[in-house]
Design a protein around this motif. Structure first.
Motif, short mmCIF file in Angstrom:
data_model
loop_
_atom_site.label_atom_id
_atom_site.label_comp_id
_atom_site.label_asym_id
_atom_site.label_seq_id
_atom_site.Cartn_x
_atom_site.Cartn_y
_atom_site.Cartn_z
N SER A 88 0.82 -1.22 0.00
CA SER A 88 0.00 0.00 0.00
C SER A 88 0.85 1.26 0.00
N THR A 89 0.63 2.12 -1.00
CA THR A 89 1.27 3.43 -0.97
C THR A 89 0.62 4.31 0.10
N MET A 90 -0.69 4.17 0.30
CA MET A 90 -1.37 5.00 1.29
C MET A 90 -0.83 4.78 2.69
N HIS A 91 -0.49 3.53 3.00
CA HIS A 91 -0.02 3.22 4.36
C HIS A 91 1.49 3.32 4.51
N ARG A 92 2.24 3.00 3.43
CA ARG A 92 3.68 2.82 3.60
C ARG A 92 4.55 3.61 2.64
N VAL A 93 3.98 4.53 1.88
CA VAL A 93 4.78 5.21 0.86
C VAL A 93 5.97 5.96 1.46
N THR A 94 5.83 6.47 2.67
CA THR A 94 6.93 7.23 3.27
C THR A 94 7.94 6.32 3.96
N LYS A 95 7.75 5.01 3.88
CA LYS A 95 8.67 4.06 4.50
C LYS A 95 9.50 3.29 3.48
N PHE A 96 9.07 3.33 2.22
CA PHE A 96 9.80 2.60 1.17
C PHE A 96 11.16 3.24 0.89
N ASN A 97 12.09 2.42 0.45
CA ASN A 97 13.33 2.92 -0.13
C ASN A 97 13.03 3.21 -1.61
N LEU A 98 12.90 4.47 -1.94
CA LEU A 98 12.42 4.84 -3.27
C LEU A 98 13.34 4.37 -4.38
N LYS A 99 14.63 4.43 -4.15
CA LYS A 99 15.57 3.97 -5.18
C LYS A 99 15.37 2.49 -5.48
N ASN A 100 15.12 1.71 -4.44
CA ASN A 100 14.91 0.27 -4.63
C ASN A 100 13.57 -0.04 -5.28
N GLN A 101 12.59 0.83 -5.05
CA GLN A 101 11.24 0.55 -5.54
C GLN A 101 11.01 0.99 -6.98
N CYS A 102 11.87 1.86 -7.49
CA CYS A 102 11.67 2.38 -8.84
C CYS A 102 12.47 1.56 -9.85
N ASN A 103 11.87 1.35 -11.02
CA ASN A 103 12.59 0.58 -12.04
C ASN A 103 13.66 1.43 -12.72
N GLU A 104 14.40 0.82 -13.60
CA GLU A 104 15.58 1.46 -14.18
C GLU A 104 15.27 2.65 -15.07
N TRP A 105 14.00 2.81 -15.47
CA TRP A 105 13.64 3.88 -16.39
C TRP A 105 13.21 5.17 -15.69
N VAL A 106 13.12 5.14 -14.37
CA VAL A 106 12.72 6.35 -13.64
C VAL A 106 13.92 7.29 -13.53
N ASP A 107 13.70 8.54 -13.90
CA ASP A 107 14.76 9.55 -13.85
C ASP A 107 15.20 9.76 -12.40
N PRO A 108 16.51 9.70 -12.12
CA PRO A 108 17.00 9.89 -10.75
C PRO A 108 16.57 11.22 -10.13
N ILE A 109 16.40 12.24 -10.95
CA ILE A 109 15.97 13.53 -10.42
C ILE A 109 14.58 13.43 -9.81
N ILE A 110 13.70 12.66 -10.44
CA ILE A 110 12.36 12.47 -9.90
C ILE A 110 12.43 11.79 -8.54
N ILE A 111 13.28 10.78 -8.44
CA ILE A 111 13.45 10.08 -7.16
C ILE A 111 13.95 11.05 -6.09
N GLN A 112 14.90 11.90 -6.45
CA GLN A 112 15.45 12.85 -5.48
C GLN A 112 14.38 13.82 -4.99
N VAL A 113 13.55 14.29 -5.90
CA VAL A 113 12.49 15.23 -5.51
C VAL A 113 11.55 14.59 -4.50
N ILE A 114 11.14 13.35 -4.78
CA ILE A 114 10.22 12.67 -3.87
C ILE A 114 10.91 12.33 -2.55
N GLU A 115 12.17 11.92 -2.62
CA GLU A 115 12.91 11.62 -1.39
C GLU A 115 12.95 12.83 -0.46
N ARG A 116 13.13 14.02 -1.02
CA ARG A 116 13.15 15.23 -0.20
C ARG A 116 11.80 15.46 0.47
#
Length: 219
Positions: A85-113
């Motif tokens: 569940s993203t609703m319950h656990r989205v702020t607990k995931f390791n975003l880099k591990n959860q995103c596939n190879e085609w996701v732009d690293p900048i997008i991951i950084q923005v969400i991580e912040r």
């Protein structure tokens, strides 16, 4: 990339025997017949002759990207038993591990912040922060980010996180379907441009007796 992690199959023997019911007078004399199943299962989709395939139930654990579910959910008998569940656990995931190879690293950084500061609010038990409190904003052009001094609530920040998740964000879900639905999926998606569908279709074709029951080429 989509991955089928594990699966179980139920009801194959019963379904194959049930395929003999339309021509039976005494149902106690119906026997398991691969030959009958092979002929009926390979019938034209929609003809109704292959309906015994509905009785072969498949339950599987699938690792999937969000963009795949929009197409998967179109199928009538391909249901989600449960999922992460993203609703319950989205702020607990390791975003880099959860995103596939085609996701732009900048997008991951923005969400991580955003996740980082949301979790600060959680830990400090506060309901808002001022954007100027975000240390990363010091590097931003305030003309590009005119809201740099506006207050951000925890609710708004959570909605930003959910809304900004890339389609390449991957989670796991348990699905239930059957051979008849998988036959349709294979016909429609085998040569799809998304590599995830090709992986899924390769798995479909690897299922026990699937080719034998559904394709004339296997006869």
């Amino acid at each position: 990339m989509l991955e089928v992690l594990n699966y179980e199959i139920f009801g194959m023997d019963r379904a194959v025997k049930a395929s003999g019911l339309p021509m039976a007078v005494d149902s106690s004399k119906i026997t398991y017949s691969d030959k009958r199943a092979n002929v009926l299962g390979a019938a034209r989709a929609g003809s109704g002759h292959d309906c015994f395939l509905k009785g072969i139930i498949v339950e599987a654990r699938v690792k999937y990207p969000l963009y795949w579910t929009k197409q998967f959910q179109r199928y009538h008998f391909a249901d989600i038993v449960s999922s992460q569940s993203t609703m319950h656990r989205v702020t607990k995931f390791n975003l880099k591990n959860q995103c596939n190879e085609w996701v732009d690293p900048i997008i991951i950084q923005v969400i991580e912040r955003k996740v980082y500061h949301y979790n600060i609010m959680e830990q400090e038990k506060v309901d808002y922060l001022y954007i100027s409190d975000f240390e990363w904003m010091k590097e931003c052009d305030t003309q590009t980010y005119p809201a740099a001094v506006e207050k951000v609530t925890k609710k708004d920040l959570f909605m930003q996180i959910i809304s900004c998740l890339p389609s390449g964000f991957e989670m796991e879900m348990e699905i239930v379907t059957n051979y008849l639905q998988l036959k349709t999926i294979l016909e429609q998606r085998k040569y799809h441009k998304l590599p995830d569908w090709r992986v899924f279709c390769d798995w479909i074709e690897s299922l026990p007796n699937f080719k034998e029951f559904t394709t004339k080429e296997a006869k």
